[in-house]
Design a protein around this motif. Sequence first.
Motif, PDB file in Angstrom:
ATOM      1  N   ASN A  75     -94.885  90.891 122.678  1.00 33.58           N
ATOM      2  CA  ASN A  75     -95.311  90.489 121.341  1.00 33.58           C
ATOM      3  C   ASN A  75     -94.760  89.098 120.993  1.00 33.58           C
ATOM      4  N   ARG A  76     -93.543  88.810 121.468  1.00 35.56           N
ATOM      5  CA  ARG A  76     -93.018  87.449 121.250  1.00 35.56           C
ATOM      6  C   ARG A  76     -93.764  86.456 122.151  1.00 35.56           C
ATOM      7  N   TRP A  77     -93.938  86.817 123.430  1.00 37.33           N
ATOM      8  CA  TRP A  77     -94.603  85.895 124.362  1.00 37.33           C
ATOM      9  C   TRP A  77     -96.032  85.579 123.924  1.00 37.33           C
ATOM     10  N   GLU A  78     -96.734  86.565 123.369  1.00 40.49           N
ATOM     11  CA  GLU A  78     -98.132  86.284 123.008  1.00 40.49           C
ATOM     12  C   GLU A  78     -98.216  85.265 121.878  1.00 40.49           C
ATOM     13  N   LEU A  79     -97.123  85.095 121.135  1.00 43.90           N
ATOM     14  CA  LEU A  79     -97.117  84.114 120.037  1.00 43.90           C
ATOM     15  C   LEU A  79     -96.533  82.764 120.474  1.00 43.90           C
ATOM     16  N   VAL A  80     -96.077  82.646 121.724  1.00 39.63           N
ATOM     17  CA  VAL A  80     -95.448  81.388 122.165  1.00 39.63           C
ATOM     18  C   VAL A  80     -96.406  80.187 122.079  1.00 39.63           C
ATOM     19  N   PRO A  81     -97.663  80.327 122.506  1.00 38.37           N
ATOM     20  CA  PRO A  81     -98.550  79.154 122.366  1.00 38.37           C
ATOM     21  C   PRO A  81     -98.640  78.674 120.922  1.00 38.37           C
ATOM     22  N   LEU A  82     -98.700  79.613 119.983  1.00 34.35           N
ATOM     23  CA  LEU A  82     -98.779  79.240 118.562  1.00 34.35           C
ATOM     24  C   LEU A  82     -97.468  78.591 118.098  1.00 34.35           C
ATOM     25  N   ILE A  83     -96.342  79.165 118.541  1.00 34.29           N
ATOM     26  CA  ILE A  83     -95.033  78.598 118.169  1.00 34.29           C
ATOM     27  C   ILE A  83     -94.960  77.146 118.649  1.00 34.29           C
ATOM     28  N   LYS A  84     -95.332  76.933 119.914  1.00 34.12           N
ATOM     29  CA  LYS A  84     -95.238  75.566 120.479  1.00 34.12           C
ATOM     30  C   LYS A  84     -96.176  74.618 119.759  1.00 34.12           C
ATOM     31  N   GLN A  85     -97.372  75.114 119.488  1.00 30.16           N
ATOM     32  CA  GLN A  85     -98.359  74.275 118.792  1.00 30.16           C
ATOM     33  C   GLN A  85     -97.835  73.839 117.424  1.00 30.16           C
ATOM     34  N   LYS A  86     -97.266  74.784 116.678  1.00 30.91           N
ATOM     35  CA  LYS A  86     -96.757  74.463 115.332  1.00 30.91           C
ATOM     36  C   LYS A  86     -95.593  73.479 115.431  1.00 30.91           C
ATOM     37  N   LEU A  87     -94.683  73.730 116.355  1.00 30.16           N
ATOM     38  CA  LEU A  87     -93.531  72.828 116.487  1.00 30.16           C
ATOM     39  C   LEU A  87     -94.003  71.427 116.862  1.00 30.16           C
ATOM     40  N   ASP A  88     -94.971  71.359 117.777  1.00 31.58           N
ATOM     41  CA  ASP A  88     -95.519  70.049 118.182  1.00 31.58           C
ATOM     42  C   ASP A  88     -96.164  69.319 117.008  1.00 31.58           C
ATOM     43  N   GLN A  89     -96.733  70.112 116.097  1.00 29.65           N
ATOM     44  CA  GLN A  89     -97.388  69.500 114.926  1.00 29.65           C
ATOM     45  C   GLN A  89     -96.374  69.078 113.860  1.00 29.65           C
ATOM     46  N   GLY A  90     -95.093  69.323 114.128  1.00 32.90           N
ATOM     47  CA  GLY A  90     -94.062  68.913 113.168  1.00 32.90           C
ATOM     48  C   GLY A  90     -93.763  69.983 112.133  1.00 32.90           C
ATOM     49  N   ILE A  91     -94.264  71.215 112.381  1.00 30.91           N
ATOM     50  CA  ILE A  91     -94.017  72.294 111.414  1.00 30.91           C
ATOM     51  C   ILE A  91     -92.734  73.037 111.797  1.00 30.91           C
ATOM     52  N   THR A  92     -91.843  73.151 110.848  1.00 35.68           N
ATOM     53  CA  THR A  92     -90.614  73.920 111.058  1.00 35.68           C
ATOM     54  C   THR A  92     -90.919  75.391 110.869  1.00 35.68           C
ATOM     55  N   LEU A  93     -90.473  76.215 111.821  1.00 39.38           N
ATOM     56  CA  LEU A  93     -90.746  77.659 111.752  1.00 39.38           C
ATOM     57  C   LEU A  93     -89.482  78.414 111.383  1.00 39.38           C
ATOM     58  N   VAL A  94     -89.606  79.272 110.394  1.00 39.09           N
ATOM     59  CA  VAL A  94     -88.510  80.143 109.990  1.00 39.09           C
ATOM     60  C   VAL A  94     -88.907  81.539 110.446  1.00 39.09           C
ATOM     61  N   VAL A  95     -88.165  82.089 111.397  1.00 38.77           N
ATOM     62  CA  VAL A  95     -88.603  83.312 112.078  1.00 38.77           C
ATOM     63  C   VAL A  95     -87.684  84.479 111.727  1.00 38.77           C
ATOM     64  N   ASP A  96     -88.307  85.544 111.232  1.00 39.83           N
ATOM     65  CA  ASP A  96     -87.608  86.767 110.843  1.00 39.83           C
ATOM     66  C   ASP A  96     -87.487  87.648 112.094  1.00 39.83           C
ATOM     67  N   ARG A  97     -86.330  87.623 112.763  1.00 38.85           N
ATOM     68  CA  ARG A  97     -86.025  88.312 114.033  1.00 38.85           C
ATOM     69  C   ARG A  97     -86.665  87.602 115.230  1.00 38.85           C
ATOM     70  N   TYR A  98     -85.986  87.785 116.391  1.00 40.32           N
ATOM     71  CA  TYR A  98     -86.490  87.156 117.623  1.00 40.32           C
ATOM     72  C   TYR A  98     -85.924  87.970 118.781  1.00 40.32           C
ATOM     73  N   ALA A  99     -85.711  87.328 119.909  1.00 41.83           N
ATOM     74  CA  ALA A  99     -85.270  88.060 121.097  1.00 41.83           C
ATOM     75  C   ALA A  99     -83.898  88.721 120.917  1.00 41.83           C
ATOM     76  N   PHE A 100     -83.101  88.221 119.994  1.00 45.45           N
ATOM     77  CA  PHE A 100     -81.747  88.780 119.802  1.00 45.45           C
ATOM     78  C   PHE A 100     -81.853  90.200 119.250  1.00 45.45           C
ATOM     79  N   SER A 101     -82.797  90.425 118.342  1.00 47.29           N
ATOM     80  CA  SER A 101     -83.054  91.800 117.888  1.00 47.29           C
ATOM     81  C   SER A 101     -83.522  92.639 119.067  1.00 47.29           C
ATOM     82  N   GLY A 102     -84.367  92.039 119.888  1.00 50.77           N
ATOM     83  CA  GLY A 102     -84.886  92.763 121.059  1.00 50.77           C
ATOM     84  C   GLY A 102     -83.754  93.330 121.893  1.00 50.77           C
ATOM     85  N   VAL A 103     -82.766  92.494 122.173  1.00 46.75           N
ATOM     86  CA  VAL A 103     -81.647  92.922 123.023  1.00 46.75           C
ATOM     87  C   VAL A 103     -80.720  93.869 122.253  1.00 46.75           C
ATOM     88  N   ALA A 104     -80.402  93.502 121.016  1.00 48.11           N
ATOM     89  CA  ALA A 104     -79.424  94.306 120.258  1.00 48.11           C
ATOM     90  C   ALA A 104     -79.931  95.723 120.001  1.00 48.11           C
TER      91      ALA A 104
END
Length: 212
Positions: A75-104
């Motif tokens: 579910n995180r990987w499927e959103l990676v293209p969108l994450i990269k696209q937004k970051l490249d466009q200069g958009i700052t992303l504020v993300v509620d949970r990420y891989a750290f929740s996955g591991v914990a």
Amino acid sequence: MACRRGVLIVLEGVDKAGKTTQCKKLVQALQESGHRAEMMRFPDRTTRIGLLISSYLEKKSQLEDHTVHLLFSANRWELVPLIKQKLDQGITLVVDRYAFSGVAFTSAKPGFSLAWCKQPDVGLPKPDLVLFLQINPALAAQRGEFGTERYETNAFQNKVQQNFEQLRQDPSVNWKEIDAGRSIEEVHMNIKMLCESAINLAKNLPIGELWK
Ligand code: DGP
């Protein structure tokens, strides 16, 4: 410099630590101070994989533990293209949970090591800043609607908290701890200050890869 990238900011913590409230307030504050900022959350329950995860979390379906771990990661990987696209466009992303929740969360289950749980997320875009909302899980559990979904038990959340503590020992990740037991506004001011300085530092650096 019009083409500077956006910054990847993640909020982590046990259930009911206040992550979602603080993500929303942070995005609004960043926008008001002239940044292009958007919120994302994981799991993203709107995709086909996210729907499977959501049904599992709501205890409407059962999934084998390794399988669901890999679905959360997918579910995180499927959103990676969108994450990269937004970051490249200069958009700052504020993300509620990420891989750290996955591991914990998965490593709070019997028979799962931190090392095994990290593997599927190795190579994800590395956050520039991970804000850990520190709160006693027993206090967090007294906040609204705790106990309805899978994982929302005190014993499980205590184990999750210990796993987060181990993950936070990793100096390759830019962790900052926030005292999340204070008022919403105090926590917000603390977060905003940390983000403003991280944004200024990170924008000139290329985005890294997690746990590499
Ligand atoms: P939320 O939608 O933020 O309330 O999170 C849903 C629940 O799923 C919450 O108890 C934390 C847990 N969770 C989030 N990400 C992962 C993950 O990658 N793996 C596992 N096992 N659990 C996760």
